[in-house]
Design an enzyme around this catalytic site. Structure first.
Site, PDB file in Angstrom:
ATOM      1  N   HIS A 135       0.825  -1.207   0.000  1.00 17.37           N
ATOM      2  CA  HIS A 135       0.000   0.000   0.000  1.00 17.37           C
ATOM      3  C   HIS A 135       0.860   1.258   0.000  1.00 17.37           C
ATOM      4  O   HIS A 135       0.604   2.196  -0.768  1.00 17.37           O
ATOM      5  CB  HIS A 135      -0.914  -0.022   1.223  1.00 17.37           C
ATOM      6  CG  HIS A 135      -1.763   1.193   1.381  1.00 17.37           C
ATOM      7  ND1 HIS A 135      -3.028   1.305   0.848  1.00 17.37           N
ATOM      8  CD2 HIS A 135      -1.528   2.372   2.018  1.00 17.37           C
ATOM      9  CE1 HIS A 135      -3.526   2.496   1.148  1.00 17.37           C
ATOM     10  NE2 HIS A 135      -2.640   3.152   1.862  1.00 17.37           N
ATOM     11  N   GLU A 136       1.883   1.295   0.858  1.00 19.99           N
ATOM     12  CA  GLU A 136       2.724   2.488   0.939  1.00 19.99           C
ATOM     13  C   GLU A 136       3.570   2.670  -0.316  1.00 19.99           C
ATOM     14  O   GLU A 136       3.736   3.794  -0.807  1.00 19.99           O
ATOM     15  CB  GLU A 136       3.617   2.419   2.184  1.00 19.99           C
ATOM     16  CG  GLU A 136       2.853   2.373   3.503  1.00 19.99           C
ATOM     17  CD  GLU A 136       1.858   3.523   3.663  1.00 19.99           C
ATOM     18  OE1 GLU A 136       2.095   4.609   3.106  1.00 19.99           O
ATOM     19  OE2 GLU A 136       0.833   3.316   4.343  1.00 19.99           O
ATOM     20  N   HIS A 139       1.535   4.295  -2.962  1.00 15.45           N
ATOM     21  CA  HIS A 139       1.437   5.760  -2.867  1.00 15.45           C
ATOM     22  C   HIS A 139       2.604   6.422  -3.602  1.00 15.45           C
ATOM     23  O   HIS A 139       2.425   7.443  -4.279  1.00 15.45           O
ATOM     24  CB  HIS A 139       1.452   6.198  -1.399  1.00 15.45           C
ATOM     25  CG  HIS A 139       0.128   6.118  -0.711  1.00 15.45           C
ATOM     26  ND1 HIS A 139      -1.022   6.684  -1.230  1.00 15.45           N
ATOM     27  CD2 HIS A 139      -0.234   5.559   0.477  1.00 15.45           C
ATOM     28  CE1 HIS A 139      -2.037   6.464  -0.400  1.00 15.45           C
ATOM     29  NE2 HIS A 139      -1.587   5.782   0.633  1.00 15.45           N
ATOM     30  N   GLU A 197      -6.466   6.605  -1.436  1.00  9.63           N
ATOM     31  CA  GLU A 197      -6.253   5.468  -0.539  1.00  9.63           C
ATOM     32  C   GLU A 197      -6.758   4.172  -1.167  1.00  9.63           C
ATOM     33  O   GLU A 197      -6.102   3.129  -1.100  1.00  9.63           O
ATOM     34  CB  GLU A 197      -6.961   5.714   0.801  1.00  9.63           C
ATOM     35  CG  GLU A 197      -6.308   6.776   1.663  1.00  9.63           C
ATOM     36  CD  GLU A 197      -4.943   6.364   2.182  1.00  9.63           C
ATOM     37  OE1 GLU A 197      -4.625   5.162   2.146  1.00  9.63           O
ATOM     38  OE2 GLU A 197      -4.196   7.237   2.626  1.00  9.63           O
TER      39      GLU A 197
END
Length: 267
Positions: A135-136, A139, A197
């Site tokens: 997930h990070e 980003h 997100e």
């Protein structure tokens, strides 16, 4: 007439200053480049490390490093194979664990990732760390902070690029940057939008899969997160993150595609 020309110029800048997010294909505003934003990001990341207790030399810290490097390498290879190598140009991946009770992790532009020790029990194991790491990393690959900064600059009439903006109003530009990468608590400038997100969830699921981690762990992680946050979670409209139930539903919808990547790359 002058007003009309100004509007046309403004629209022209917005159309010209667009980029595409890999995999999702979403068009995003990008009026600044990595060569401008990455030095600021690296300085800020180093400042955070100086002011924090870094425990990357622990067993959990090494787990964060190993998972981060594995996912970053897999993503870099995927981007190269699909003609997206320019996305990570200038990136300097770094993964650290910071001692803090906060149940959180984040990534600054250029691949500067930090986990807090408070999230490690919810991760439970290496695959759980991969859920958060994917997930990070997503980003960073989707350049969400750069997009946020571009939006902030346009909203404040700073259209001439980062250097020009620093010359016009250095204090405002610095504030926009800090808010874009997650510093500052104003509701109007949340770290990332809920759409970003969810996009990071989507990409992160694929990224962990191509690195050989089972994506079916992702909904399980959010079930644990939901149990941890029960009774303490703020309303979704005041949160940078969508509610866990919504995330789990979306992740399960995206699971068939992620499993295709996983089955090709599992070790």
């Amino acid at each position: 007439m002058f007003k009309k020309l100004t509007v046309l110029l403004f629209l022209g800048i917005l159309v010209y200053s667009c980029a595409k997010v890999p995999l999702s294909g979403r068009r995003q505003l990008s009026i600044i480049g990595n060569t401008e934003i990455l030095p600021l990001s690296y300085d800020q990341y180093n400042q955070v490390l100086k002011e924090s207790k870094v425990v990357t030399n622990t067993a959990d810290g090494q787990k964060v490093i190993n998972v981060g490097r594995r996912i970053a390498a897999a993503v870099e290879n995927y981007l190269k194979e699909n003609n997206y190598s320019e996305v990570t140009e200038g990136f300097a991946w770094e993964f650290n664990l910071i001692e803090s009770d906060q149940v959180n992790a984040w990534c600054m532009p250029g691949g500067k990732v930090a986990f807090y020790t408070g999230i490690m029990p919810i991760c439970e194991d290496e695959t759980g760390v991969a859920v958060v790491m994917g997930h990070e990393v997503a980003h960073a690959i989707a350049n969400h902070a750069r997009e946020r900064m571009s939006q902030g600059m346009v909203a404040n009439g700073l259209l001439g690029g980062l250097q020009a903006a620093m010359g016009q109003n250095p204090s405002l530009t610095q504030t926009i940057f800090l808010q874009a990468v997650g510093f500052g608590g104003q509701v109007g400038m949340l770290k990332f939008s809920r759409d970003q997100e969810l996009e990071a969830d989507q990409l992160g699921l694929i990224f962990m899969s191509i690195a050989g981690y089972d994506p079916r762990e992702a909904p399980e992680f959010w079930e644990r997160m939901n149990a941890r946050a029960e009774g303490a979670r703020p309303p979704e409209f005041l949160s940078t993150h969508p509610g866990p139930n919504r995330r789990i539903e979306r992740l399960n919808e995206q699971m068939p595609e992620a499993l295709e990547y996983y089955n090709k790359n599992k070790k």
